[in-house]
Design a protein around this motif. Sequence first.
Motif, PDB file in Angstrom:
ATOM      1  N   SER A  89       0.808  -1.212   0.000  1.00 16.61           N
ATOM      2  CA  SER A  89       0.000   0.000   0.000  1.00 16.61           C
ATOM      3  C   SER A  89       0.844   1.266   0.000  1.00 16.61           C
ATOM      4  O   SER A  89       0.300   2.359  -0.141  1.00 16.61           O
ATOM      5  CB  SER A  89      -0.942   0.015   1.203  1.00 16.61           C
ATOM      6  N   LYS A  90       2.154   1.156   0.174  1.00 17.65           N
ATOM      7  CA  LYS A  90       3.021   2.326   0.158  1.00 17.65           C
ATOM      8  C   LYS A  90       4.291   2.016  -0.613  1.00 17.65           C
ATOM      9  O   LYS A  90       5.008   1.066  -0.298  1.00 17.65           O
ATOM     10  CB  LYS A  90       3.360   2.765   1.580  1.00 17.65           C
ATOM     11  N   LEU A  91       4.564   2.815  -1.620  1.00 18.68           N
ATOM     12  CA  LEU A  91       5.753   2.646  -2.451  1.00 18.68           C
ATOM     13  C   LEU A  91       6.435   3.993  -2.563  1.00 18.68           C
ATOM     14  O   LEU A  91       5.774   5.011  -2.767  1.00 18.68           O
ATOM     15  CB  LEU A  91       5.370   2.138  -3.845  1.00 18.68           C
ATOM     16  N   LYS A  92       7.759   3.981  -2.455  1.00 14.15           N
ATOM     17  CA  LYS A  92       8.459   5.266  -2.409  1.00 14.15           C
ATOM     18  C   LYS A  92       9.759   5.224  -3.200  1.00 14.15           C
ATOM     19  O   LYS A  92      10.449   4.201  -3.223  1.00 14.15           O
ATOM     20  CB  LYS A  92       8.747   5.655  -0.956  1.00 14.15           C
ATOM     21  N   PHE A  93      10.066   6.350  -3.853  1.00 14.10           N
ATOM     22  CA  PHE A  93      11.315   6.536  -4.575  1.00 14.10           C
ATOM     23  C   PHE A  93      12.004   7.776  -4.013  1.00 14.10           C
ATOM     24  O   PHE A  93      11.371   8.813  -3.820  1.00 14.10           O
ATOM     25  CB  PHE A  93      11.043   6.722  -6.074  1.00 14.10           C
ATOM     26  N   GLU A  94      13.304   7.679  -3.740  1.00 19.21           N
ATOM     27  CA  GLU A  94      14.078   8.819  -3.285  1.00 19.21           C
ATOM     28  C   GLU A  94      15.448   8.808  -3.943  1.00 19.21           C
ATOM     29  O   GLU A  94      16.087   7.759  -4.063  1.00 19.21           O
ATOM     30  CB  GLU A  94      14.251   8.799  -1.758  1.00 19.21           C
ATOM     31  N   SER A  95      15.884   9.985  -4.381  1.00 18.31           N
ATOM     32  CA  SER A  95      17.201  10.130  -4.996  1.00 18.31           C
ATOM     33  C   SER A  95      17.636  11.578  -4.833  1.00 18.31           C
ATOM     34  O   SER A  95      17.013  12.484  -5.392  1.00 18.31           O
ATOM     35  CB  SER A  95      17.159   9.750  -6.475  1.00 18.31           C
ATOM     36  N   ASN A  96      18.705  11.786  -4.039  1.00 18.66           N
ATOM     37  CA  ASN A  96      19.157  13.140  -3.726  1.00 18.66           C
ATOM     38  C   ASN A  96      17.995  13.932  -3.121  1.00 18.66           C
ATOM     39  O   ASN A  96      17.431  13.550  -2.123  1.00 18.66           O
ATOM     40  CB  ASN A  96      19.724  13.816  -4.971  1.00 18.66           C
ATOM     41  N   TYR A  97      17.585  15.027  -3.771  1.00 19.20           N
ATOM     42  CA  TYR A  97      16.480  15.837  -3.236  1.00 19.20           C
ATOM     43  C   TYR A  97      15.128  15.428  -3.826  1.00 19.20           C
ATOM     44  O   TYR A  97      14.109  16.008  -3.489  1.00 19.20           O
ATOM     45  CB  TYR A  97      16.727  17.317  -3.528  1.00 19.20           C
ATOM     46  N   LYS A  98      15.128  14.452  -4.703  1.00 20.40           N
ATOM     47  CA  LYS A  98      13.892  14.033  -5.368  1.00 20.40           C
ATOM     48  C   LYS A  98      13.212  12.920  -4.575  1.00 20.40           C
ATOM     49  O   LYS A  98      13.858  11.966  -4.151  1.00 20.40           O
ATOM     50  CB  LYS A  98      14.184  13.560  -6.790  1.00 20.40           C
ATOM     51  N   SER A  99      11.900  13.051  -4.428  1.00 17.44           N
ATOM     52  CA  SER A  99      11.143  11.985  -3.772  1.00 17.44           C
ATOM     53  C   SER A  99       9.770  11.870  -4.412  1.00 17.44           C
ATOM     54  O   SER A  99       9.200  12.860  -4.884  1.00 17.44           O
ATOM     55  CB  SER A  99      11.000  12.261  -2.265  1.00 17.44           C
ATOM     56  N   PHE A 100       9.261  10.654  -4.415  1.00 19.41           N
ATOM     57  CA  PHE A 100       7.923  10.383  -4.954  1.00 19.41           C
ATOM     58  C   PHE A 100       7.345   9.228  -4.159  1.00 19.41           C
ATOM     59  O   PHE A 100       7.972   8.178  -3.998  1.00 19.41           O
ATOM     60  CB  PHE A 100       7.996  10.009  -6.441  1.00 19.41           C
ATOM     61  N   GLU A 101       6.107   9.420  -3.665  1.00 22.71           N
ATOM     62  CA  GLU A 101       5.447   8.390  -2.862  1.00 22.71           C
ATOM     63  C   GLU A 101       4.073   8.068  -3.438  1.00 22.71           C
ATOM     64  O   GLU A 101       3.310   8.965  -3.781  1.00 22.71           O
ATOM     65  CB  GLU A 101       5.299   8.875  -1.421  1.00 22.71           C
ATOM     66  N   MET A 152       9.617   7.227 -16.398  1.00 23.97           N
ATOM     67  CA  MET A 152       8.300   6.682 -16.725  1.00 23.97           C
ATOM     68  C   MET A 152       7.243   7.195 -15.750  1.00 23.97           C
ATOM     69  O   MET A 152       6.128   7.557 -16.168  1.00 23.97           O
ATOM     70  CB  MET A 152       8.322   5.153 -16.706  1.00 23.97           C
ATOM     71  N   VAL A 153       7.570   7.254 -14.462  1.00 23.96           N
ATOM     72  CA  VAL A 153       6.636   7.786 -13.474  1.00 23.96           C
ATOM     73  C   VAL A 153       6.319   9.244 -13.796  1.00 23.96           C
ATOM     74  O   VAL A 153       5.165   9.685 -13.716  1.00 23.96           O
ATOM     75  CB  VAL A 153       7.200   7.649 -12.042  1.00 23.96           C
ATOM     76  N   ARG A 154       7.337   9.984 -14.197  1.00 19.24           N
ATOM     77  CA  ARG A 154       7.136  11.394 -14.538  1.00 19.24           C
ATOM     78  C   ARG A 154       6.205  11.536 -15.750  1.00 19.24           C
ATOM     79  O   ARG A 154       5.345  12.418 -15.789  1.00 19.24           O
ATOM     80  CB  ARG A 154       8.487  12.050 -14.803  1.00 19.24           C
ATOM     81  N   ILE A 155       6.358  10.668 -16.727  1.00 18.16           N
ATOM     82  CA  ILE A 155       5.496  10.691 -17.915  1.00 18.16           C
ATOM     83  C   ILE A 155       4.047  10.390 -17.543  1.00 18.16           C
ATOM     84  O   ILE A 155       3.114  11.061 -17.997  1.00 18.16           O
ATOM     85  CB  ILE A 155       6.003   9.682 -18.972  1.00 18.16           C
ATOM     86  N   LEU A 156       3.850   9.387 -16.693  1.00 18.58           N
ATOM     87  CA  LEU A 156       2.496   9.028 -16.252  1.00 18.58           C
ATOM     88  C   LEU A 156       1.881  10.148 -15.412  1.00 18.58           C
ATOM     89  O   LEU A 156       0.687  10.463 -15.539  1.00 18.58           O
ATOM     90  CB  LEU A 156       2.545   7.727 -15.449  1.00 18.58           C
ATOM     91  N   LEU A 157       2.700  10.759 -14.559  1.00 17.58           N
ATOM     92  CA  LEU A 157       2.230  11.881 -13.743  1.00 17.58           C
ATOM     93  C   LEU A 157       1.753  13.034 -14.632  1.00 17.58           C
ATOM     94  O   LEU A 157       0.692  13.629 -14.390  1.00 17.58           O
ATOM     95  CB  LEU A 157       3.360  12.353 -12.826  1.00 17.58           C
ATOM     96  N   LYS A 158       2.515  13.337 -15.665  1.00 19.45           N
ATOM     97  CA  LYS A 158       2.125  14.421 -16.571  1.00 19.45           C
ATOM     98  C   LYS A 158       0.813  14.111 -17.278  1.00 19.45           C
ATOM     99  O   LYS A 158      -0.001  15.007 -17.505  1.00 19.45           O
ATOM    100  CB  LYS A 158       3.242  14.676 -17.589  1.00 19.45           C
ATOM    101  N   SER A 214      15.646   0.848 -14.306  1.00 20.89           N
ATOM    102  CA  SER A 214      16.512   2.015 -14.453  1.00 20.89           C
ATOM    103  C   SER A 214      15.782   3.210 -15.068  1.00 20.89           C
ATOM    104  O   SER A 214      16.147   4.363 -14.834  1.00 20.89           O
ATOM    105  CB  SER A 214      17.735   1.664 -15.317  1.00 20.89           C
ATOM    106  N   SER A 215      14.748   2.940 -15.847  1.00 20.80           N
ATOM    107  CA  SER A 215      13.982   4.023 -16.485  1.00 20.80           C
ATOM    108  C   SER A 215      12.729   4.392 -15.682  1.00 20.80           C
ATOM    109  O   SER A 215      11.896   5.152 -16.151  1.00 20.80           O
ATOM    110  CB  SER A 215      13.568   3.605 -17.907  1.00 20.80           C
ATOM    111  N   MET A 216      12.620   3.822 -14.473  1.00 19.56           N
ATOM    112  CA  MET A 216      11.410   4.007 -13.678  1.00 19.56           C
ATOM    113  C   MET A 216      11.099   5.477 -13.402  1.00 19.56           C
ATOM    114  O   MET A 216       9.966   5.923 -13.561  1.00 19.56           O
ATOM    115  CB  MET A 216      11.541   3.248 -12.349  1.00 19.56           C
ATOM    116  N   GLU A 217      12.102   6.256 -13.009  1.00 21.36           N
ATOM    117  CA  GLU A 217      11.859   7.643 -12.632  1.00 21.36           C
ATOM    118  C   GLU A 217      11.228   8.431 -13.774  1.00 21.36           C
ATOM    119  O   GLU A 217      10.244   9.154 -13.574  1.00 21.36           O
ATOM    120  CB  GLU A 217      13.165   8.313 -12.205  1.00 21.36           C
TER     121      GLU A 217
END
Length: 290
Positions: free
Chosen positions: A7-19, A148-154, A143-146
């Motif tokens: 029920s909770k999935l999270k990505f973090e890299s440097n200052y970038k985060s997405f939950e 792809m998530v951005r594309i879906l978000l847009k 490796s292309s997840m970030e």
Amino acid sequence: MKPDEQSKLKFESNYKSFEWLCIQTKEARDSFNAQPYKKDISILFVPTDCELLIDFNAYRTTKPTLFFCGYQRIQLLKGINAISLNYSRDFYCIQIHDAEVACDGLLFQNAGQFPATELSPDEHSIIENLFSEIGEELRLKDSSMEEMVRILLKQIIIRATRLWKQQQLPNQMLETPAEVEFYRNFNQLVEIHFKKWHSVADYASVLGLTAKTLSNKFNRLNLIQPNEIIKSRILLEAKRLLCFTDWSVKEIAYELGYEDPAYFNRLFTGKVGDSPSVFKKKFNEGKNVQ
């Protein structure tokens, strides 16, 4: 998502985060509500017959609905099976990428009309799939997840912006894209300058108009008057500072550009119905405040 899936999935890299957060139980809802203030951008996908409190306003959904929030207090009072996307501006900043999604001043940073987008059955299915795809991408950790998530978000933002304009803006504005851009531009200016520009004339001069012409333009388009939008944004920030900081009323007045705290006190009391100190006291006592 199925109830037994994560029920909770999270990505973090440097200052970038997405939950990606799926609120499936009362316990998950209580945990979500326990966060006093969300500093990241949030998109909340809520089913029918849910009750929410966003900042100081209550909402009840009669259709599946998307809510777009930034720097706001969000509480899901009734209902579950909502999904929340929470992401930092370093992950995707709508101001920097405004040309891509054209939502700034409409879905976000819009003091005149809160951005809630109701979904038809067809749109509900599309949005539901996009949210599910984001969850799958976060789970795969490719490796292309970030990107792809951005594309879906847009895609979610673009679809919601189109729907919001159809649902919230007068037809004569939709027929003239320049009018929509003008309205967006005004809202963006309010968000940037509300702490120091308090009059319609301040904004009108930047837009190359007189205050009367700007007000008449909003009236002709059946929009909330610009003075009300400006004051609404100032008062919203005042409420946030009263409830989520330990600043004094005088400090808040100065922060919002008022050299005379007594004038700010009268403005707040006249618009809200309670003085700033009474408003803060009611909030701290758990009473409903608007």
